[in-house]
Motif scaffolding. Structure first.
Motif, PDB file in Angstrom:
ATOM      1  N   ARG A 102      44.861  -5.218 -17.724  1.00  0.00           N
ATOM      2  CA  ARG A 102      44.256  -5.324 -16.388  1.00  0.00           C
ATOM      3  C   ARG A 102      45.030  -6.312 -15.521  1.00  0.00           C
ATOM      4  O   ARG A 102      45.184  -6.109 -14.314  1.00  0.00           O
ATOM      5  N   TYR A 139      41.972 -13.486 -16.460  1.00  0.00           N
ATOM      6  CA  TYR A 139      40.959 -13.105 -15.477  1.00  0.00           C
ATOM      7  C   TYR A 139      40.928 -14.064 -14.293  1.00  0.00           C
ATOM      8  O   TYR A 139      40.596 -13.652 -13.166  1.00  0.00           O
ATOM      9  N   PHE A 171      38.071  -4.994  -8.623  1.00  0.00           N
ATOM     10  CA  PHE A 171      37.050  -5.754  -9.343  1.00  0.00           C
ATOM     11  C   PHE A 171      36.249  -4.857 -10.279  1.00  0.00           C
ATOM     12  O   PHE A 171      35.926  -5.241 -11.408  1.00  0.00           O
ATOM     13  N   ASN A 172      35.912  -3.642  -9.817  1.00  0.00           N
ATOM     14  CA  ASN A 172      35.114  -2.725 -10.634  1.00  0.00           C
ATOM     15  C   ASN A 172      35.839  -2.299 -11.906  1.00  0.00           C
ATOM     16  O   ASN A 172      35.194  -2.029 -12.915  1.00  0.00           O
ATOM     17  N   THR A 173      37.175  -2.236 -11.858  1.00  0.00           N
ATOM     18  CA  THR A 173      37.909  -1.881 -13.078  1.00  0.00           C
ATOM     19  C   THR A 173      37.834  -2.983 -14.127  1.00  0.00           C
ATOM     20  O   THR A 173      38.056  -2.738 -15.312  1.00  0.00           O
ATOM     21  N   CYS A 174      37.510  -4.202 -13.683  1.00  0.00           N
ATOM     22  CA  CYS A 174      37.444  -5.336 -14.613  1.00  0.00           C
ATOM     23  C   CYS A 174      36.034  -5.615 -15.125  1.00  0.00           C
ATOM     24  O   CYS A 174      35.875  -6.323 -16.121  1.00  0.00           O
ATOM     25  N   VAL A 175      35.021  -5.093 -14.441  1.00  0.00           N
ATOM     26  CA  VAL A 175      33.639  -5.415 -14.800  1.00  0.00           C
ATOM     27  C   VAL A 175      33.312  -5.089 -16.252  1.00  0.00           C
ATOM     28  O   VAL A 175      32.737  -5.922 -16.976  1.00  0.00           O
ATOM     29  N   PRO A 176      33.654  -3.873 -16.771  1.00  0.00           N
ATOM     30  CA  PRO A 176      33.329  -3.595 -18.178  1.00  0.00           C
ATOM     31  C   PRO A 176      33.992  -4.581 -19.134  1.00  0.00           C
ATOM     32  O   PRO A 176      33.368  -5.030 -20.107  1.00  0.00           O
ATOM     33  N   ILE A 215      34.908  -7.677 -18.543  1.00  0.00           N
ATOM     34  CA  ILE A 215      34.285  -8.997 -18.442  1.00  0.00           C
ATOM     35  C   ILE A 215      32.956  -9.024 -19.200  1.00  0.00           C
ATOM     36  O   ILE A 215      32.641  -9.988 -19.900  1.00  0.00           O
ATOM     37  N   CYS A 216      32.170  -7.950 -19.072  1.00  0.00           N
ATOM     38  CA  CYS A 216      30.881  -7.873 -19.782  1.00  0.00           C
ATOM     39  C   CYS A 216      31.088  -7.934 -21.290  1.00  0.00           C
ATOM     40  O   CYS A 216      30.401  -8.691 -21.994  1.00  0.00           O
ATOM     41  N   LYS A 227      30.332   2.213 -16.750  1.00  0.00           N
ATOM     42  CA  LYS A 227      31.150   1.566 -15.727  1.00  0.00           C
ATOM     43  C   LYS A 227      32.539   2.179 -15.553  1.00  0.00           C
ATOM     44  O   LYS A 227      33.188   1.921 -14.549  1.00  0.00           O
TER      45      LYS A 227
END
Length: 316
Positions: A124, A221, A241-246, A248-249, A298
């Motif tokens: 990422r 990150y 940002f949305n590509t990183c959300v999974p 990060i979770c 996601k």
């Protein structure tokens, strides 16, 4: 096996207590654990099959995701059968060498999962910070080398832990392990001899694998967020940002439980044993259980392929 002055010399068989203090309700505790395991098996297997069968998903991010799914399947399978054997079948005994092998499996695949999360974070990082160079940096050859590296590093580092136990520790105060699976510190604490070297190497291995990975993921990150916030267009910022959300979770759920389990084993005597052991089990079960949901919900490409598989079956 010999018993000398109340100590056990090289026990051939060890006995799991399960969850101390909750022995009478362990049969009920096993139900949600078993359900989580079954869902984890189905979800991660589906994830791996879809990524393997869809050529459009043969990209570094999805290859690492398939590795994560396969790792989760192996990690959860290495503990749940033993756990349910204790809870439901009253089979708490395990051969000493089998215990060491289970320990190797658990700690190796914990390390592999940590390494795969690092690989996903680096993927990422390059995709967002250096998008034009991503294809030339993350080649198929590099992905293969990363896969081999994150597998061999923990597999090799865990072996000395087993040898230090097998060769150094001969006398044990008891055969009873206050746990549901063979964890390094849970077994080392049974020994009556000096275990300083065992503890030191365990700490060293944990920091080399988990600590270093945690640091590198965090730095990746931080740099990603700096880059995202400097993007001129709002839509581009949201998409990145949305590509990183999974990721990060998954990163938070894995490392928060890992850090709690790690420190309570070494300095958490004030924490009730049943809380510690229960959360240690959840640490190995929650990520495999949640990861397919996190990425399935996601990640649009994965979600679309899952819908396509089930929709096609319904049409047929």
């Amino acid at each position: 096996m010999f018993i000398i002055n109340g100590t056990v010399f090289m026990p051939s068989v060890l006995t799991f207590i399960g969850i101390p203090g909750l022995e009478t309700v362990q049969c009920w505790i096993g139900i949600p654990f078993c359900a989580m395991y079954i869902i984890a098996l189905i979800g991660n297997s589906l994830l791996v099959i879809i990524i393997k069968s869809e050529p459009s998903l043969h990209e570094p991010m999805y290859i690492f995701l398939a590795m994560l799914g396969a790792t989760d399947i192996t990690l959860s399978t290495s503990i749940v059968p033993t756990m349910l054997g204790i809870f439901w079948l009253h089979l708490p005994e395990i051969y000493f060498d089998a215990c060491l092998f289970q320990m190797w499996l658990i700690h190796t695949f914990q390390g592999i999962e940590s390494g795969v999360l690092l690989a996903m974070a680096l993927d990422r990082y390059v995709a967002i910070c250096y998008p034009l160079r991503h294809a030339t940096i993350f080649t198929r050859q590099l992905v293969t080398h990363i896969g081999v590296g994150v597998t061999l590093q923990p597999a090799v580092l865990v072996i000395p832990c087993l040898l230090l136990i097998k060769c150094r520790l001969k006398l044990y105060r008891t055969r009873l392990i206050s746990h549901t699976y063979c964890e390094h510190m849970a077994l080392v604490k049974l020994a009556t001899e000096d275990v300083y070297i065992n503890k030191f190497y365990g700490l060293l291995g944990a920091f080399i694998v988990g600590g270093l990975h945690f640091l590198l993921i965090t730095l990746s990150y931080i740099q990603i967020f700096i880059t995202v916030f400097h993007l001129p267009q709002k839509e581009a910022r949201l998409k990145a940002f949305n590509t990183c959300v999974p990721h990060i979770c998954v990163f938070f759920q894995f490392y928060l439980l890992a850090l709690f389990s790690f420190f309570t084993h070494r300095s958490g005597s004030y924490i009730p044993a049943y809380i510690h052991i229960t959360l240690s089990n959840l640490y190995l079960l929650v990520p495999p259980f949640l990861n397919p949901f996190v990425y399935g919900v996601k990640t649009k490409h994965i979600r679309d392929k899952v819908v396509k598989v089930f929709f096609s079956k319904d049409q047929a």
